[in-house]
Design an enzyme around this catalytic site. Structure first.
Site, mmCIF file in Angstrom:
data_model
loop_
_atom_site.group_PDB
_atom_site.id
_atom_site.type_symbol
_atom_site.label_atom_id
_atom_site.label_comp_id
_atom_site.label_asym_id
_atom_site.label_seq_id
_atom_site.Cartn_x
_atom_site.Cartn_y
_atom_site.Cartn_z
ATOM 1 N N ALA A 181 0.775 -1.462 0.047
ATOM 2 C CA ALA A 181 0.148 -0.146 -0.184
ATOM 3 C C ALA A 181 0.760 1.379 -0.379
ATOM 4 C CB ALA A 181 -0.605 0.079 1.026
ATOM 5 N N LYS A 204 10.001 0.993 9.189
ATOM 6 C CA LYS A 204 10.268 1.368 10.765
ATOM 7 C C LYS A 204 11.642 -0.267 11.358
ATOM 8 C CE LYS A 204 7.143 -1.418 13.305
ATOM 9 N NZ LYS A 204 5.981 -2.009 14.338
ATOM 10 N N GLN A 253 1.467 -14.659 0.892
ATOM 11 C CA GLN A 253 1.921 -16.086 -0.074
ATOM 12 C C GLN A 253 0.556 -15.953 -1.225
ATOM 13 O OE1 GLN A 253 2.027 -19.146 2.116
ATOM 14 N NE2 GLN A 253 3.789 -19.197 3.515
ATOM 15 N N GLU A 306 -9.415 -19.277 -4.029
ATOM 16 C CA GLU A 306 -8.897 -20.047 -2.324
ATOM 17 C C GLU A 306 -10.052 -19.962 -1.868
ATOM 18 O OE1 GLU A 306 -6.176 -17.154 -0.779
ATOM 19 O OE2 GLU A 306 -5.175 -17.044 -2.710
ATOM 20 N N ASP A 309 0.711 -0.264 15.752
ATOM 21 C CA ASP A 309 0.783 0.617 16.376
ATOM 22 C C ASP A 309 0.652 2.224 15.291
ATOM 23 O OD1 ASP A 309 4.792 -0.365 15.977
ATOM 24 O OD2 ASP A 309 3.553 -0.323 13.963
ATOM 25 N N HIS A 328 -5.929 -17.741 10.647
ATOM 26 C CA HIS A 328 -6.363 -18.480 9.543
ATOM 27 C C HIS A 328 -6.050 -19.450 9.940
ATOM 28 C CE1 HIS A 328 -4.664 -19.699 5.724
ATOM 29 N NE2 HIS A 328 -4.779 -18.903 5.258
ATOM 30 N N ARG A 349 -12.832 -18.438 5.509
ATOM 31 C CA ARG A 349 -11.820 -18.534 6.275
ATOM 32 C C ARG A 349 -12.328 -19.155 8.138
ATOM 33 N NH1 ARG A 349 -6.655 -15.087 4.620
ATOM 34 N NH2 ARG A 349 -6.791 -16.709 2.677
ATOM 35 N N HIS A 382 -4.450 -13.505 12.071
ATOM 36 C CA HIS A 382 -3.705 -13.169 10.299
ATOM 37 C C HIS A 382 -4.303 -11.539 9.714
ATOM 38 C CE1 HIS A 382 -2.430 -14.163 6.191
ATOM 39 N NE2 HIS A 382 -3.423 -13.984 6.209
ATOM 40 N N ARG A 430 -12.869 -11.294 5.561
ATOM 41 C CA ARG A 430 -11.142 -10.836 4.849
ATOM 42 C C ARG A 430 -11.891 -11.822 3.774
ATOM 43 N NH1 ARG A 430 -6.695 -11.053 2.655
ATOM 44 N NH2 ARG A 430 -5.858 -11.155 4.576
HETATM 45 C C1 SIN Z 1 -3.191 -17.280 1.807
HETATM 46 O O1 SIN Z 1 -2.294 -18.017 1.524
HETATM 47 O O2 SIN Z 1 -3.565 -18.375 2.458
HETATM 48 C C2 SIN Z 1 -3.208 -15.666 2.857
HETATM 49 C C3 SIN Z 1 -3.653 -15.370 1.711
HETATM 50 C C4 SIN Z 1 -4.994 -13.959 2.741
HETATM 51 O O3 SIN Z 1 -4.299 -13.960 3.792
HETATM 52 O O4 SIN Z 1 -5.660 -13.502 1.802
#
Ligand code: SIN
Length: 519
Positions: free
Chosen positions: A16, A35, A47, A115, A212, A233, A279, A340, A375
């Protein structure tokens, strides 16, 4: 106190932040303060991939919007979700122009994957499971080539610099020595400091991802919201003696199974989509199975996939496990959930504007309500890229100017702060344990109340002393913990988001066991 001036000040060196700098540089000078090295933030470790409304037709956009809303457990802002997904095409084209090496098939076509909770294959990836690192590298390489850019590290964000009119016109930072107080004056400040998942005992995040930015924005007067909404996660390596390590959801997207003690794919008892359920549902199912039978291991298995596929498609995960003496292609591995992603944060709109004039927030530190209570996988890189660009018109429209350097009075006032006692790692482990137990996957009102009491007691040990980086970081950690626990206790929709996590029967059973009533 050293004082520098720049047009645009970006705090946080993830995707970002670099996307914001890249898009602001045509309009003035920019400085990015981090930092730590770029490899120490969450973006570098992402990933899974980049979720896009693949095909970019109206139907593709609609389906991505609907999947995001469904995964978000009914708590997404629908208009914001649509804005985000519609920004996907432009964000992706920008990355192609930069030459991000997205994975392609032998005919040169981009490969997509699925996913959890995605109804279709729409996630692009790079280097197999190194998508975050490769996108970040391309953005950073481009930004570092620009003449009016400056990178400052390691500097820890200390305070937003608010002028008498309440407008943010820069920020103060602490250097490696506490005496290295630095002022950076700017026309606009953009916070992109990431989330706070490392405030939980088990986490997928790098060590210093402790929220922070939220704490500093809160002190500057920003509204902080939805801090109860942390995402856990489900598939994080659980081997005694080795740190939690993310086993990307894309492994389930490519056909991986989750097996209980008996070798059964137990997730179908929780959701018709099994391993590809949202998730939060998968994480909670693992939590419940492990709570019911604490001695068992839940294992992620990809041993049935064609030989060579896993090592080729997930080289980072495969290599990490190989270093630990495990061949993923032949051996299922034990997993359990870990914190996560932070869905809440500094309240901001879809232009990144916060309630404090002159201050914008983007990426995980921001709460734009696009993710609801959970998310959708791989929407976070999309958010970072889209929002890093969307801030530009509103920053330019505000036409803010820098102001003069602070005087010795301000420097003196900044050199002291009320800070709590901290015994180093021991104190951090205590906070993380409290959040893991009282604000983790399953919470009770009674537990959250006890957690809050504990945090308030630690905060009350504070006394005025010379500013000190380690104590300041700890104060931030406590302050974010307080915001999380307060939100669990006070959010009017706390019950609603909890109810989306599991079946009524489970909740009633657990409420009885615990005797305190679940949220
Ligand atoms: C993951 O690779 O499982 C995480 C991807 C994500 O948090 O969107």
């Amino acid at each position: 106190m050293e004082s520098l001036s720049v047009d645009y000040l970006v705090v946080g060196g993830g995707i970002a932040g670099f996307q914001a700098v890249l898009n602001l540089l045509p309009h003035g000078s920019a400085m990015l303060v981090s930092k730590g090295p770029l490899s120490s933030g969450s973006s570098y470790f992402a990933q899974g991939g980049l979720a896009l409304p693949w095909g970019f037709s109206a139907d593709a956009i609609e389906s991505h919007v609907q999947d995001t809303i469904r995964a978000g457990a009914g708590l997404c802002d629908h208009k914001s979700v649509r804005t985000l997904i519609e920004g996907g095409s432009d964000a992706f084209e920008g990355l192609l122009r930069l030459g991000v090496p997205f994975d392609r098939d032998p005919r040169g076509q981009l490969r997509t994957t699925r996913e959890a909770a995605h109804s279709r294959s729409r996630i692009v990836h790079a280097g197999g499971d190194r998508t975050g690192a490769l996108i970040l590298k391309s953005l950073a390489d481009e930004v570092f080539r620009q003449p009016h850019f400056r990178f400052l590290s390691p500097y820890q964000l200390y305070r937003i610099r608010l002028d008498e009119d309440g407008v943010a016109r820069g920020a103060y930072f602490l250097g490696e020595r506490d005496s290295d107080l630095m002022e950076i004056r700017a026309r606009a400040v953009i916070l992109s400091t990431g989330g706070g998942s490392s405030l939980f005992l088990r986490t997928t995040n790098p060590r210093f991802q402790r929220g922070d930015g939220v704490s500093v924005a809160y002190r500057a007067g920003c509204e902080i919201e939805r801090m109860a909404y942390y995402q856990f996660h489900p598939t994080v390596l659980d081997l005694p003696g080795s740190a939690p390590f993310l086993l990307t959801e894309a492994m389930r997207g490519e056909g991986g199974h989750l097996l209980d003690r008996k070798g059964d794919r137990f997730l179908f008892r929780y959701h018709p989509d099994g391993e590809l359920a949202p998730r939060d549902i998968v994480a909670r199912a693992l939590w419940l199975e492990l709570a019911k039978d604490p001695g068992q291991e839940i294992r992620l298995s990809v041993t049935h996939l064609p030989k060579g596929f896993v090592s080729n498609r997930f080289p980072q995960v495969y290599g990490h496990l190989k270093d630990l003496g495990i061949d993923l292609e032949t051996t299922p591995v034990p997993v359990r959930p870990a914190a996560h992603f932070q869905m809440g944060g500094v309240r901001s709109d879809m232009e990144g504007k916060t309630g404090v004039k002159g201050l914008w927030a983007i990426g995980e530190v921001a709460s734009t309500r696009v993710h609801g209570a959970n998310r959708l996988a791989s929407n976070s890189l999309l958010e970072a890229l889209v929002m890093g660009k969307r801030i530009v018109p509103s920053i330019l429209a505000d036409g803010l100017r820098t102001s003069g350097p602070s005087g010795p009075e301000e420097a003196r006032a900044l050199s002291e702060m009320v800070l709590p006692d901290c015994l180093g790692e021991e104190s951090w482990t205590e906070v993380k344990t409290v959040l893991w137990e009282k604000a983790g996957i399953v919470r009770t009102l009674d537990g959250a109340r006890k957690g809050l009491e504990w945090v308030l007691e630690r905060l009350s040990s504070g006394r005025k002393r010379p500013v000190h980086g380690a104590l300041f970081a700890y104060a931030n950690g406590l302050s974010v913990a307080r915001l999380i626990l307060m939100d669990i206790l006070t959010a009017p929709i706390a019950g609603a988001h909890y109810l989306s996590y599991g079946s009524r029967t489970e909740q009633e059973g657990m409420a009885r066991d615990d005797g305190s009533g679940l949220l």
